[in-house]
Design a protein around this motif. Structure first.
Motif, mmCIF file in Angstrom:
data_model
loop_
_atom_site.group_PDB
_atom_site.id
_atom_site.type_symbol
_atom_site.label_atom_id
_atom_site.label_comp_id
_atom_site.label_asym_id
_atom_site.label_seq_id
_atom_site.Cartn_x
_atom_site.Cartn_y
_atom_site.Cartn_z
ATOM 1 N N ALA A 160 1.549 -11.691 10.244
ATOM 2 C CA ALA A 160 0.452 -10.823 9.825
ATOM 3 C C ALA A 160 0.980 -9.474 9.339
ATOM 4 C CB ALA A 160 -0.528 -10.618 10.982
ATOM 5 N N ALA A 161 2.006 -8.966 10.009
ATOM 6 C CA ALA A 161 2.589 -7.683 9.599
ATOM 7 C C ALA A 161 3.227 -7.795 8.219
ATOM 8 C CB ALA A 161 3.620 -7.217 10.624
ATOM 9 N N VAL A 162 3.943 -8.879 7.981
ATOM 10 C CA VAL A 162 4.587 -9.080 6.680
ATOM 11 C C VAL A 162 3.529 -9.237 5.592
ATOM 12 C CG1 VAL A 162 6.018 -10.639 5.312
ATOM 13 C CG2 VAL A 162 6.693 -10.057 7.653
ATOM 14 N N SER A 163 2.485 -10.016 5.852
ATOM 15 C CA SER A 163 1.423 -10.219 4.861
ATOM 16 C C SER A 163 0.752 -8.903 4.499
ATOM 17 C CB SER A 163 0.383 -11.207 5.399
ATOM 18 O OG SER A 163 0.960 -12.471 5.618
ATOM 19 N N TYR A 164 0.508 -8.075 5.513
ATOM 20 C CA TYR A 164 -0.107 -6.766 5.270
ATOM 21 C C TYR A 164 0.811 -5.897 4.425
ATOM 22 C CZ TYR A 164 -1.792 -2.034 6.290
ATOM 23 O OH TYR A 164 -2.235 -0.740 6.193
ATOM 24 N N ALA A 165 2.091 -5.862 4.767
ATOM 25 C CA ALA A 165 3.036 -5.009 4.036
ATOM 26 C C ALA A 165 3.139 -5.423 2.577
ATOM 27 C CB ALA A 165 4.406 -5.063 4.706
ATOM 28 N N LEU A 166 3.069 -6.716 2.300
ATOM 29 C CA LEU A 166 3.263 -7.212 0.939
ATOM 30 C C LEU A 166 2.135 -6.816 -0.007
ATOM 31 C CD1 LEU A 166 4.684 -10.792 1.654
ATOM 32 C CD2 LEU A 166 5.917 -8.833 0.673
ATOM 33 N N ILE A 167 0.944 -6.538 0.519
ATOM 34 C CA ILE A 167 -0.171 -6.204 -0.368
ATOM 35 C C ILE A 167 -0.414 -4.705 -0.483
ATOM 36 C CG2 ILE A 167 -1.309 -8.412 0.080
ATOM 37 C CD1 ILE A 167 -3.245 -6.918 1.928
ATOM 38 N N GLN A 168 0.420 -3.889 0.182
ATOM 39 C CA GLN A 168 0.251 -2.451 0.100
ATOM 40 C C GLN A 168 0.814 -1.918 -1.216
ATOM 41 O OE1 GLN A 168 -1.690 -0.996 2.529
ATOM 42 N NE2 GLN A 168 -1.757 -3.200 2.988
ATOM 43 N N THR A 169 0.141 -0.931 -1.776
ATOM 44 C CA THR A 169 0.574 -0.353 -3.055
ATOM 45 C C THR A 169 1.444 0.879 -2.863
ATOM 46 O OG1 THR A 169 -1.474 0.933 -3.168
ATOM 47 C CG2 THR A 169 -1.456 -1.231 -4.254
ATOM 48 N N SER A 170 1.522 1.403 -1.636
ATOM 49 C CA SER A 170 2.380 2.556 -1.347
ATOM 50 C C SER A 170 3.473 2.135 -0.376
ATOM 51 C CB SER A 170 1.560 3.698 -0.743
ATOM 52 O OG SER A 170 0.944 3.281 0.462
ATOM 53 N N PRO A 171 4.622 2.828 -0.368
ATOM 54 C CA PRO A 171 5.718 2.463 0.545
ATOM 55 C C PRO A 171 5.277 2.500 2.002
ATOM 56 C CG PRO A 171 6.467 4.026 -1.116
ATOM 57 C CD PRO A 171 4.975 3.962 -1.238
ATOM 58 N N GLN A 172 5.791 1.552 2.787
ATOM 59 C CA GLN A 172 5.427 1.425 4.193
ATOM 60 C C GLN A 172 6.666 1.483 5.074
ATOM 61 O OE1 GLN A 172 1.941 0.882 5.176
ATOM 62 N NE2 GLN A 172 1.747 1.533 3.033
#
Length: 291
Positions: free
Chosen positions: A29-41
């Motif tokens: 879930a963490a990886v999926s969330y990170a992949l759709i973010q438009t700003s650096p995480q």
């Protein structure tokens, strides 16, 4: 020490100081969330210190860094939060009767190969003067929001003009000799003694001297193997306060505090003298000039 609890406690009272974040107890879930973010995480374990498991999520590295962070989270999951860029600072202080007493401010610099791990902290007034007002004001708001009535605090924040973002705040002194060596040198004030006096209902210690009147440097040793077999502090070098060796076999860019070889602490009456003491100490340890 629980970064998720800290974020949740502060999100309501001081939302402008907290970056957008999400908590995950499942790596997928963490990886999926990170992949759709438009700003650096950034990913970080909920429970860890010394930048263990903290990393900037670059394209292609998400799963590796998230899984490493989970492995160091002690079962409490991770935070994925919006990365903040700019100059990072630390603020150390003591709270008495709900009032913050600032004791030290540093401008922090990170390793070239690891932007999430400090290489040096410069307690040099010229490097934090422009940010001092917003930083102290932010920490005062955080102390009030958390209801801290007394005790030692160590905060890490980013500042860009009047905009301040909290990285974390801890109810303890700064590590790597900040609270035990740097603060007493700058202020002639011992936070540990002040805490004991509060706990034992004794009279308060004398007020600290102005921390801006002196200069100090906390320098983690360069990302090279130690050039000497038995490093020692040269007591003839004026201003060399402390040498601590934590990992004599360390070399290369460290991934966390565990990988750093150690550190030196320098203190002087002026910024120039503190910088000179740093270079003299490194030369004494066998590092080449300019490292």
């Amino acid at each position: 020490t629980n970064k998720y609890a800290m974020r949740r406690r502060l999100l309501g009272p001081v939302p402008d100081l907290i970056p957008p974040f999400r908590h995950f107890d499942d790596p997928d879930a963490a990886v999926s969330y990170a992949l759709i973010q438009t700003s650096p995480q950034v990913v970080k374990p909920v429970q860890s210190q010394g930048s263990r498991g903290v990393g900037l999520l670059r394209p292609g590295s998400e799963r590796e860094l998230v899984e490493r962070s989970f492995s160091l989270s002690d079962g409490r999951g991770v935070l994925v939060e919006q990365a903040v860029f700019g100059r990072e600072y630390s603020v150390d202080g003591y709270v008495s009767n709900g009032t913050l007493l600032p004791l030290a401010i540093s401008a922090k610099s990170q390793y070239l190969g690891n932007e999430c791990l400090d290489e040096r902290l410069d307690f040099l007034p010229s490097l934090y003067a422009d940010a001092e007002g917003p930083l102290v004001a932010a920490v005062r708001r955080i102390v009030a929001a958390l209801g801290i009535s007394f005790g030692i605090i160590h905060a890490e924040l980013f500042a860009d003009g009047m905009d301040v973002t909290l990285v974390e705040i801890a109810l303890r002194g700064g590590g790597s000799a900040i609270s035990s060596v740097v603060v007493p040198f700058l202020t002639s004030f011992d936070p540990a003694e002040a805490l004991l006096r509060d706990l034992l209902s004794l009279s308060s210690p004398p007020p600290p001297r102005d921390f801006r009147e002196r200069a100090a440097i906390l320098r983690f040793l360069p990302a090279l193997s130690l050039p000497t077999t038995v490093p020692r502090r040269d007591s003839t070098i004026e201003g060399w306060l402390t040498l601590v060796i934590t990992n004599p076999l360390a070399e290369g860019t460290p991934t966390s505090s565990d990988d750093r070889a150690g550190f030196v602490v320098l203190g002087a009456a002026s910024e120039a003298a503190a910088v000179d003491a740093e270079q003299a100490a490194l030369r004494s340890l066998g590092y080449s000039a300019g490292v």
